[in-house]
Scaffold this motif. Structure first.
Motif, PDB file in Angstrom:
ATOM      1  N   LEU A  33      -1.729  -5.717  -5.647  1.00 51.26           N
ATOM      2  CA  LEU A  33      -2.725  -5.028  -4.936  1.00 51.26           C
ATOM      3  C   LEU A  33      -3.931  -5.729  -5.064  1.00 51.26           C
ATOM      4  O   LEU A  33      -4.758  -5.642  -4.049  1.00 51.26           O
ATOM      5  CB  LEU A  33      -3.143  -3.622  -5.677  1.00 51.26           C
ATOM      6  CG  LEU A  33      -1.673  -2.591  -5.473  1.00 51.26           C
ATOM      7  CD1 LEU A  33      -1.890  -1.513  -6.349  1.00 51.26           C
ATOM      8  CD2 LEU A  33      -1.691  -2.183  -4.014  1.00 51.26           C
ATOM      9  N   GLU A  36       0.874  -1.296  -0.065  1.00 53.63           N
ATOM     10  CA  GLU A  36      -0.020  -0.052  -0.082  1.00 53.63           C
ATOM     11  C   GLU A  36       0.664   1.177   0.084  1.00 53.63           C
ATOM     12  O   GLU A  36       0.744   2.234  -0.727  1.00 53.63           O
ATOM     13  CB  GLU A  36      -1.066   0.062   1.133  1.00 53.63           C
ATOM     14  CG  GLU A  36      -2.186  -1.220   0.939  1.00 53.63           C
ATOM     15  CD  GLU A  36      -3.081  -1.035   2.147  1.00 53.63           C
ATOM     16  OE1 GLU A  36      -3.009  -0.319   3.099  1.00 53.63           O
ATOM     17  OE2 GLU A  36      -3.928  -2.056   2.036  1.00 53.63           O
ATOM     18  N   ALA A  71       2.339   1.573  -3.334  1.00 57.10           N
ATOM     19  CA  ALA A  71       1.431   1.905  -4.493  1.00 57.10           C
ATOM     20  C   ALA A  71       1.207   3.493  -4.299  1.00 57.10           C
ATOM     21  O   ALA A  71       1.130   4.021  -5.663  1.00 57.10           O
ATOM     22  CB  ALA A  71       0.097   1.366  -4.066  1.00 57.10           C
ATOM     23  N   GLN A 127      -7.465  -4.528  -3.652  1.00 58.74           N
ATOM     24  CA  GLN A 127      -7.302  -2.915  -4.241  1.00 58.74           C
ATOM     25  C   GLN A 127      -7.705  -3.186  -5.638  1.00 58.74           C
ATOM     26  O   GLN A 127      -6.695  -2.837  -6.397  1.00 58.74           O
ATOM     27  CB  GLN A 127      -5.767  -2.571  -3.633  1.00 58.74           C
ATOM     28  CG  GLN A 127      -5.920  -2.353  -2.562  1.00 58.74           C
ATOM     29  CD  GLN A 127      -6.528  -1.207  -1.764  1.00 58.74           C
ATOM     30  OE1 GLN A 127      -6.710  -0.262  -2.487  1.00 58.74           O
ATOM     31  NE2 GLN A 127      -6.334  -0.925  -0.492  1.00 58.74           N
TER      32      GLN A 127
END
Length: 190
Positions: A159, A124, A127, A164
């Motif tokens: 992800l 995360e 990202a 995600q």
């Protein structure tokens, strides 16, 4: 009179120390480059660390940023991801002040930071770094854009596994656009 002579001698000694320090740091930086080129990463790590000059901050900010960046790349190759992350964050802060947040140099540091975060499985956080780097891809060389596309695809896969999906799809789309740009440039198409 003796005070002037003493002061002149002290000043000469201080200037000599500065020159020898600068010369030593330059020699360490050159040795680091040579060892990197030869694949001697343990030696390069030591030389690059020495080329930073410790906490004395005797380097110009641009030189310090470049040396931090090089050492961080070495740390990543040695799987010392946390150390590399710290170095990259320092280099990134310097570079943003020197060349602005949208510069090529900042983009390169963001690419490298996304790699060390991936090495730590911080998907995360990584990202967010990739999202910040993608708009800078127009400033990258062909090889750098190809790397950015591979990184975006790799992050997309990770992800997706952590739920995600929307962000993963945006990264896949961005990677495809980067690859299409690559194909167009290689074929000579506008």
């Amino acid at each position: 009179m003796q005070a002037k002579i003493l002061f002149a001698g002290l000043l000469a000694a201080l200037l000599g120390a500065c020159v020898s320090t600068a010369g030593r740091l330059a020699a360490d930086a050159e040795r680091c480059r040579l060892e990197v080129n030869l694949g001697i990463l343990d030696g390069a790590e030591k030389s690059c660390t020495q080329a930073l000059g410790g906490d004395g901050n005797v380097l110009e900010p641009g030189d310090r940023s470049a040396r931090l960046y090089e050492l961080a790349r070495i740390k990543r190759q040695l799987f010392k991801y946390q150390e590399g992350e710290g170095l990259l964050r320092q280099s990134l802060a310097i570079e943003e002040g020197l060349s602005g947040p949208d510069s090529h140099a900042v983009g390169l540091r963001l690419i490298e930071l996304s790699l060390v975060l991936a090495g730590q499985e911080q998907w995360e956080a990584g990202a967010r770094v990739v999202e910040r780097a993608l708009p800078l891809a127009g400033k990258f060389t062909q090889d750098e854009r190809a790397s950015m596309a591979r990184i975006a695809r790799h992050y997309a896969g990770r992800l997706e596994k952590i739920g995600q999906a929307g962000l993963a799809e945006r990264f896949r789309t961005a990677a495809a656009e980067l690859e299409n740009r690559q194909v167009k440039k290689e074929s000579g198409a506008p």
